[in-house]
Design an enzyme around this catalytic site. Structure first.
Site, mmCIF file in Angstrom:
data_model
loop_
_atom_site.group_PDB
_atom_site.id
_atom_site.type_symbol
_atom_site.label_atom_id
_atom_site.label_comp_id
_atom_site.label_asym_id
_atom_site.label_seq_id
_atom_site.Cartn_x
_atom_site.Cartn_y
_atom_site.Cartn_z
ATOM 1 N N ASN A 10 0.894 -1.237 0.009
ATOM 2 C CA ASN A 10 0.095 0.172 0.076
ATOM 3 C C ASN A 10 0.972 1.151 -0.075
ATOM 4 O OD1 ASN A 10 -1.825 2.107 0.505
ATOM 5 N ND2 ASN A 10 -2.812 1.083 2.307
ATOM 6 N N ARG A 96 -2.584 -2.137 -3.399
ATOM 7 C CA ARG A 96 -3.927 -1.188 -3.305
ATOM 8 C C ARG A 96 -3.515 -0.070 -4.218
ATOM 9 N NH1 ARG A 96 -5.066 3.227 1.210
ATOM 10 N NH2 ARG A 96 -7.368 3.438 0.431
ATOM 11 N N HIS A 185 -12.483 3.265 -0.184
ATOM 12 C CA HIS A 185 -12.591 2.277 0.498
ATOM 13 C C HIS A 185 -13.440 1.033 0.380
ATOM 14 C CE1 HIS A 185 -12.525 5.591 3.914
ATOM 15 N NE2 HIS A 185 -11.122 5.039 3.853
ATOM 16 N N ARG A 246 -10.916 15.934 7.028
ATOM 17 C CA ARG A 246 -11.739 16.005 5.951
ATOM 18 C C ARG A 246 -13.087 16.646 6.461
ATOM 19 N NH1 ARG A 246 -10.430 10.901 3.220
ATOM 20 N NH2 ARG A 246 -8.280 11.055 2.409
ATOM 21 N N GLU A 389 -8.116 -4.840 5.113
ATOM 22 C CA GLU A 389 -8.038 -4.640 3.834
ATOM 23 C C GLU A 389 -6.950 -5.434 3.135
ATOM 24 O OE1 GLU A 389 -8.615 -0.545 5.119
ATOM 25 O OE2 GLU A 389 -9.117 -0.270 3.191
#
Ligand code: ADP
Length: 405
Positions: A10, A96, A185, A246, A389
């Site tokens: 990742n 990823r 996601h 965010r 993940e």
């Protein structure tokens, strides 16, 4: 010997996270993280998970100029554990990749053409795709003979119907610039919605699930019979829930206002909304543990930030209940969702009419296992389902290379 190991990478703009898994039993052999790549001092933290040194972290602080140097160093660490990347047991490297646009709805073996398409998506994912491309190229250079598999964060959301994916703006402009809701996601939403179905003893095709992935980034998704029908992130990961840094949803006119009235440039506004907003913008803190501690001490700013976070979450639970019509489960996942019992409780409080409730005792249990925290009488199961993940990426990459064998 059939190769059964998958290295999952990742790659962020200045970081590289990795895990090495053995798909015979899904065991993790080693994991680690390189931070501050390109800075004066980078840090490599490597943890072997097998043998005598299992669980013993090794930290190296030195400078890695780029991802290439970082991955070389990771390869040396793995080799020191007898897990070198030159091993014939390695079946593939799974990457990823944040943005796969509309083209990639499934994991894909990287070819020059695939890499070019990921590159073509850089304008819609300027922060993420360049780092992912660097990671792929670096891994290719290290093991050119090995399949590199791209697993896209957007893939699970490509099943969204057009009416959920389109913004209500001029169609020609939208299409010319590929402006639509892609969602992110997705690997986590796919994994957690499937696990939730299993927790209910059902096939994913039989259940409707609302997944709340609440990490530092946060997103909700509505999953009907195993297929995503709506999600809260959009063209970029900025839309939707209140996140660590965010803003999530806001009136787009706020941006024109900041330009015209505050004289801010688009780069400054981008930084404000992505890095200095959300919980950090509201109370100077994005760690939910610290926010709860401050609330317990009577800090009003932290309390308001928490209320805004929860209010947004409730709006999405309500909206997705309406989108799905019938909801079988609401699943909480990721750092906040898995650990913050007060968030789970507050998010469903007052939603009894929607069939939602949590049992205080079940909610307070700490565990790494998927579990139901709603009382038996509740119409909708509320669940805590830890996401994974890396395992999902490893699975998808492994299945793909086995199919093409
Ligand atoms: P990401 O992968 O998006 O960086 P994670 O899923 O790891 O994020 O979630 C990180 C967040 O989880 C932290 O910022 C913190 O707010 C929250 N978190 C982690 N552990 C706990 C805990 N024990 N209690 C409450 N919140 C927690």
């Amino acid at each position: 010997m059939t190769p059964t190991r998958i290295l999952v990478l990742n790659s962020g703009s200045s970081s590289l996270k990795y895990q090495l898994l053995d798909m015979r039993d899904h065991s993790r052999l080693a994991l680690g993280l390189v931070e501050k790549i390109g800075e004066q001092t980078s840090a490599l933290t490597h943890t072997p998970l097998l043998g005598e040194d299992a669980g013993k972290k090794r930290v190296h602080e030195t400078r890695f100029a780029d991802h290439d140097e970082a991955l070389q160093a990771v390869a040396l660490e793995l080799a020191a554990d007898g897990l070198g990347l030159d091993s014939p047991e390695l079946a593939a490297i799974g990457h990823r990749v944040v943005h796969g646009g509309l083209r990639f709805s499934a994991p894909t073996v990287v070819t020059d053409e695939v890499l070019a398409e990921i590159e073509r998506l850089v304008p819609v994912a300027p922060l993420h795709n360049p780092a992912n491309i660097t990671g792929i190229k670096t891994a290719q250079a290290l093991r050119p003979d090995l399949p590199q598999v791209a697993v896209f964060d957007t893939a699970f959301h490509t099943t969204m119907p057009e009416y959920a994916a389109r913004y209500a703006i001029d169609v020609e402009t939208a299409d010319a610039h590929r402006i639509r809701r892609y969602g992110f996601h997705g690997t986590s939403h796919a994994f957690v919605s499937r696990r939730t179905a299993a927790l209910l003893g059902k096939d994913p095709s039989e259940v409707n699930v609302i997944v709340l992935h609440l990490g530092n980034g946060a997103s909700a998704s509505a999953v009907a019979g195993g297929r995503c029908v709506d999600t809260s992130m959009g063209l970029t990961p900025l839309e939707g829930l209140v996140m660590g840094t965010r803003s999530g949803d806001l009136d787009p006119a706020v941006i024109f206002h900041l330009e015209r009235v505050a004289g801010m440039s688009s780069e400054e506004i981008d930084t404000l909304l992505n890095k200095k907003s959300g919980l950090v913008g509201l109370c100077g803190e994005n760690d939910m543990r610290e926010i709860r501690r401050r609330i317990d001490e009577g800090d009003k700013q932290a309390e308001l930030a928490f209320e805004i976070y929860i209010h947004r979450l409730k709006k999405y639970i309500g909206a997705y209940s309406a989108v799905l019509g019938k909801v079988d489960a609401v699943a909480f996942t990721a750092g906040v969702g898995e650990n913050a019992a007060p968030v789970r409780e507050a998010a469903v409080t007052g939603l009894e009419e929607l069939g939602l409730a949590v049992d205080a005792t079940l909610n307070s249990v700490r565990s790494d296992e998927p579990r139901i925290i709603s009382p038996e009488y509740a119409r909708v199961a509320v669940a805590v389902v830890p996401t994974d993940e890396e395992l999902e990426i490893a699975h998808q990459a492994y299945d793909l290379v086995r199919e093409s064998d």
